[in-house]
Design an enzyme around this catalytic site. Structure first.
Site, PDB file in Angstrom:
ATOM      1  CG  ASN A   1      -0.495  -0.229   2.529  1.00 62.63           C
ATOM      2  OD1 ASN A   1       0.782  -0.423   2.682  1.00 62.63           O
ATOM      3  ND2 ASN A   1      -1.039   0.644   3.453  1.00 62.63           N
TER       4      ASN A   1
ATOM      5  CD  GLU B   1      -5.746  -3.387   8.530  1.00 58.11           C
ATOM      6  OE1 GLU B   1      -5.124  -4.684   8.375  1.00 58.11           O
ATOM      7  OE2 GLU B   1      -5.091  -2.507   8.756  1.00 58.11           O
TER       8      GLU B   1
ATOM      9  CD  GLU C   1       8.949   0.576  10.321  1.00 53.76           C
ATOM     10  OE1 GLU C   1       7.640   0.583   9.998  1.00 53.76           O
ATOM     11  OE2 GLU C   1       9.908   0.371   9.459  1.00 53.76           O
TER      12      GLU C   1
ATOM     13  CD  GLN D   1      -7.801  -5.671   0.171  1.00 49.58           C
ATOM     14  OE1 GLN D   1      -7.002  -6.662   0.166  1.00 49.58           O
ATOM     15  NE2 GLN D   1      -8.039  -5.178   1.261  1.00 49.58           N
TER      16      GLN D   1
ATOM     17  CB  SER E   1      -1.832  -8.660   7.457  1.00 45.91           C
ATOM     18  OG  SER E   1      -1.019  -9.877   7.172  1.00 45.91           O
TER      19      SER E   1
ATOM     20  CB  CYS F   1      -1.273   0.842   8.346  1.00 47.20           C
ATOM     21  SG  CYS F   1      -0.073   2.093   8.159  1.00 47.20           S
TER      22      CYS F   1
ATOM     23  CB  VAL G   1       1.922 -11.859   7.166  1.00 43.25           C
ATOM     24  CG1 VAL G   1       3.331 -12.257   6.963  1.00 43.25           C
ATOM     25  CG2 VAL G   1       1.097 -12.690   6.222  1.00 43.25           C
TER      26      VAL G   1
ATOM     27  CD  GLU H   1       5.477  -0.467  13.823  1.00 43.21           C
ATOM     28  OE1 GLU H   1       4.243  -0.437  13.890  1.00 43.21           O
ATOM     29  OE2 GLU H   1       6.296  -0.479  14.668  1.00 43.21           O
TER      30      GLU H   1
HETATM   31  P1  NAD Z   1       0.698  -8.918   4.176  1.00 40.44           P
HETATM   32  O1  NAD Z   1       1.012  -9.121   5.530  1.00 40.44           O
HETATM   33  O2  NAD Z   1      -0.322  -9.574   3.379  1.00 40.44           O
HETATM   34  O3  NAD Z   1       2.184  -9.047   3.406  1.00 40.44           O
HETATM   35  C1  NAD Z   1       3.162  -8.163   3.755  1.00 40.44           C
HETATM   36  C2  NAD Z   1       4.614  -8.659   3.275  1.00 40.44           C
HETATM   37  O4  NAD Z   1       4.613  -9.877   3.817  1.00 40.44           O
HETATM   38  C3  NAD Z   1       4.280  -8.987   1.590  1.00 40.44           C
HETATM   39  O5  NAD Z   1       5.694  -8.710   1.248  1.00 40.44           O
HETATM   40  C4  NAD Z   1       4.220 -10.489   1.617  1.00 40.44           C
HETATM   41  O6  NAD Z   1       4.734 -11.307   0.393  1.00 40.44           O
HETATM   42  C5  NAD Z   1       5.002 -10.965   2.898  1.00 40.44           C
HETATM   43  N1  NAD Z   1       4.651 -12.394   3.515  1.00 40.44           N
HETATM   44  C6  NAD Z   1       3.561 -12.877   3.497  1.00 40.44           C
HETATM   45  N2  NAD Z   1       3.326 -14.099   3.880  1.00 40.44           N
HETATM   46  C7  NAD Z   1       4.629 -14.293   4.452  1.00 40.44           C
HETATM   47  C8  NAD Z   1       5.463 -15.328   5.397  1.00 40.44           C
HETATM   48  N3  NAD Z   1       4.946 -16.509   5.718  1.00 40.44           N
HETATM   49  N4  NAD Z   1       6.929 -14.904   5.501  1.00 40.44           N
HETATM   50  C9  NAD Z   1       7.160 -13.808   5.383  1.00 40.44           C
HETATM   51  N5  NAD Z   1       6.898 -12.805   4.476  1.00 40.44           N
HETATM   52  C10 NAD Z   1       5.547 -13.053   4.270  1.00 40.44           C
HETATM   53  O7  NAD Z   1       0.103  -7.318   3.994  1.00 40.44           O
HETATM   54  P2  NAD Z   1      -0.404  -6.641   2.726  1.00 40.44           P
HETATM   55  O8  NAD Z   1      -1.611  -7.166   2.316  1.00 40.44           O
HETATM   56  O9  NAD Z   1       0.852  -6.441   1.763  1.00 40.44           O
HETATM   57  O10 NAD Z   1      -0.399  -5.156   3.252  1.00 40.44           O
HETATM   58  C11 NAD Z   1      -1.603  -4.963   4.180  1.00 40.44           C
HETATM   59  C12 NAD Z   1      -1.480  -4.673   5.559  1.00 40.44           C
HETATM   60  O11 NAD Z   1      -0.414  -4.039   5.998  1.00 40.44           O
HETATM   61  C13 NAD Z   1      -2.766  -4.040   6.394  1.00 40.44           C
HETATM   62  O12 NAD Z   1      -2.865  -4.899   7.550  1.00 40.44           O
HETATM   63  C14 NAD Z   1      -1.959  -2.639   6.741  1.00 40.44           C
HETATM   64  O13 NAD Z   1      -2.646  -2.379   7.931  1.00 40.44           O
HETATM   65  C15 NAD Z   1      -0.479  -3.121   7.051  1.00 40.44           C
HETATM   66  N6  NAD Z   1       0.381  -1.841   7.156  1.00 40.44           N
HETATM   67  C16 NAD Z   1       0.898  -1.203   8.135  1.00 40.44           C
HETATM   68  C17 NAD Z   1       1.524  -0.451   8.246  1.00 40.44           C
HETATM   69  C18 NAD Z   1       2.104   0.133   9.518  1.00 40.44           C
HETATM   70  O14 NAD Z   1       3.181   0.983   9.221  1.00 40.44           O
HETATM   71  N7  NAD Z   1       1.668  -0.270  10.598  1.00 40.44           N
HETATM   72  C19 NAD Z   1       1.776   0.520   6.986  1.00 40.44           C
HETATM   73  C20 NAD Z   1       1.186  -0.198   5.798  1.00 40.44           C
HETATM   74  C21 NAD Z   1       0.450  -1.236   5.831  1.00 40.44           C
END
Ligand code: NAD
Length: 491
Positions: free
Chosen positions: A152, A390, A469, A336, A229, A284, A232, A250
């Protein structure tokens, strides 16, 4: 078709298996951006080994020397700002002016951390045992670090992790999300052009389950910085604990605005909608709950409905400046869109009242992409799924409460604690909210989304593993202390 590669040890290479995956424009499914390497453990291992091998020489440069590479990267990113922003919009869907803002933020972050190379990395402490002893601390890097990022904010997040990691002397393996590989590739191109030594910055595309896992478990990787997320994040924490790695997570949010009886309601409506609907709710820090005191709830919801229904969705490339073109773009993928609409259906089944939106948009440009109408639900129960989990789309849940105390209780009664805001003219309520709300980021009379790069950013409770961060806070994660006692030879 454009074919893109991984960037390992200073070279562009395909996945060892030769497999690829496709990346498409969410505003136009027929627009194929390209094929990217569907890497696996072999590619992750090569990148980890390259980062480990490059570490000693990179660590041994001065901070100022490392900073020159970051300054160069900042200049190159600034030069290519339009191209990178267009790529971001084409791949992720957000509005073009939002993408330009995000890319500009990448430039600022690179310069901020480039300058960090000239700042103190330790302190002198008085020795209690011997006044002659020179007792110092020095912050030293961790080694090769893995950065795992979501789709995102595909420019800002990789840079807000990579820039501090590199300036403090770490080397990096970046694994971007598979829905946003193109912008990550452009960032790697820029790092390559900036002349970082081979192996200092590496990029590996591919599925989280194989590439991400392999990075988290590889012995050459010392630490993992993850944004994504909660689901993960939990798995990553378990892997890092088992393999003895430092980690930082995060994650998601369920961010509330509290609307008090004395709020400027027009301001509250405008900023609540902006927090909830901008970037199609793909932040997020997006506002997902409006917790409104009963005495102003009817008026607030009426104004919210009117404004939400007036918001136009459309292709992000048409929005070149704030206030021009659509207010929000498509959602990032068909998956999504389905999950957003399911969350809305289930909310309505559990008794919420649909006030605006709640459906896919169709006809004309809409049929080419994945669009969801800005959605407002009223009379949402605080413990229902839509108020607890969420949704990550343009969906706002209005929860009615009796007074300030109940608003704070409801706001805190979720597993998340990322951002929150309150609309009030009452200084005491504002101060009490700042004390009582469980969130890492608080805004008084502001929207829940939006952070500045020099300020620490991160969540409380289930939104984070507790570290922060950006700004100076990044130093805490990407360095470790060495404590050194110097005494005179001969006693
Ligand atoms: P996601 O958790 O599906 O994926 C994030 C990353 O993790 C991707 O690169 C994915 O390929 C990788 N991943 C997936 N499975 C894994 C595993 N088993 N081992 C290691 N890596 C793995 O999240 P998303 O759909 O890409 O992003 C949306 C989420 O991110 C939302 O929950 C959002 O709130 C969160 N987010 C948080 C912040 C923050 O700073 N707090 C900022 C932006 C997004």
């Amino acid at each position: 078709m454009n074919r893109f590669e991984n960037y390992i040890n200073g070279e562009w290479v395909p996945a060892a298996s030769g497999a690829t995956f496709e990346d498409r424009n969410p505003a136009d499914r027929d627009d194929l951006i390209g094929a990217f390497p569907k890497s696996d453990e072999t590619d992750a291992r090569r990148a980890a080994e390259a980062a480990k091998a490059a570490f000693p020489a990179w660590r041994d440069l001065s901070g100022a020397q490392r900073g020159t590479f970051l300054y160069k990267a900042a200049d190159l990113l600034e030069k290519r700002l339009d191209e990178v922003a267009r790529a971001l919009t084409r791949e992720e869907g957000k509005l073009l002016w939002e993408s330009k803002g995000e890319t500009q933020r990448g430039v600022v972050l690179l310069r901020y951390y480039a300058n960090e190379g000239m700042h103190a990395i330790g302190e002198v402490l008085p020795s209690a045992m011997n006044p002659q002893t020179l007792l110092i601390t020095k912050r030293v890097p961790l080694g090769a670090v893995g950065l795992i990022t979501p789709w995102n904010f595909p420019v800002a997040i990789p840079i807000w992790k990579a820039a501090p990691a590199l300036i403090y002397g770490n080397t990096v393996v970046l694994k971007p999300a598979s829905l946003a590989p193109y912008t990550a590739t452009l960032i790697a191109e820029i790092f390559h052009e900036a002349g970082f030594p081979a192996g200092v910055f590496n990029l590996v595309h591919g599925p989280g389950g194989s590439v991400g896992n392999a990075i988290c478990t590889h012995p050459d990787i010392s630490a993992i910085s993850f944004t994504g997320s909660c689901e993960v994040g939990g798995k990553i924490a378990a892997m890092c604990a088992e393999h003895g790695k430092k980690y930082q997570l995060e994650m998601g949010g369920k961010n509330p605005v509290l609307v008090m009886e004395d709020a400027d309601l027009d301001q509250a409506v405008k900023l609540t909608l902006s927090g909830a609907m901008r970037s199609a709710g793909h932040k997020c820090t997006a506002t997902s709950r409006a917790i409104v005191v009963e005495s102003v709830a009817d008026e607030f919801t009426r104004k919210l409905k009117e404004s939400a229904e007036a918001l136009k969705a459309g292709p992000g490339l048409e929005a070149t400046a704030m206030g021009e073109g659509p207010y929000l773009g498509p959602v990032v993928s068909e998956g999504q869109r389905e999950s957003i609409l399911q969350a809305v259906e289930s909310a309505v089944r559990s008794g919420a009242k649909l006030v605006a939106g709640g459906k896919s948009l169709s006809g004309g440009d809409y049929d080419k992409g994945h669009y969801v109408a800005p959605t407002v639900l009223d009379e949402v129960k605080p413990d229902s799924t839509v108020a607890q989990e969420e949704v990550f789309g343009p969906v706002l849940a209005v929860i009615r409460v009796k007074d300030f105390d109940e608003a704070v209780r409801v706001a805190n009664n979720v597993k998340f604690g990322l951002s929150a805001s309150i609309f009030t003219r009452d200084l005491n309520k504002a101060l009490a909210a700042a004390d009582k709300l469980e969130a890492g980021l608080l805004r008084i009379n502001g929207e829940t989304a939006g952070v500045e790069p020099q300020a620490p950013f991160g969540g409380m409770k289930g939104s984070s593993s507790g570290s922060r961060e950006q700004g100076q806070a990044a130093k805490e994660f990407f360095t470790q202390y060495k404590t050194i006692y110097f005494d005179r030879a001969g006693g």
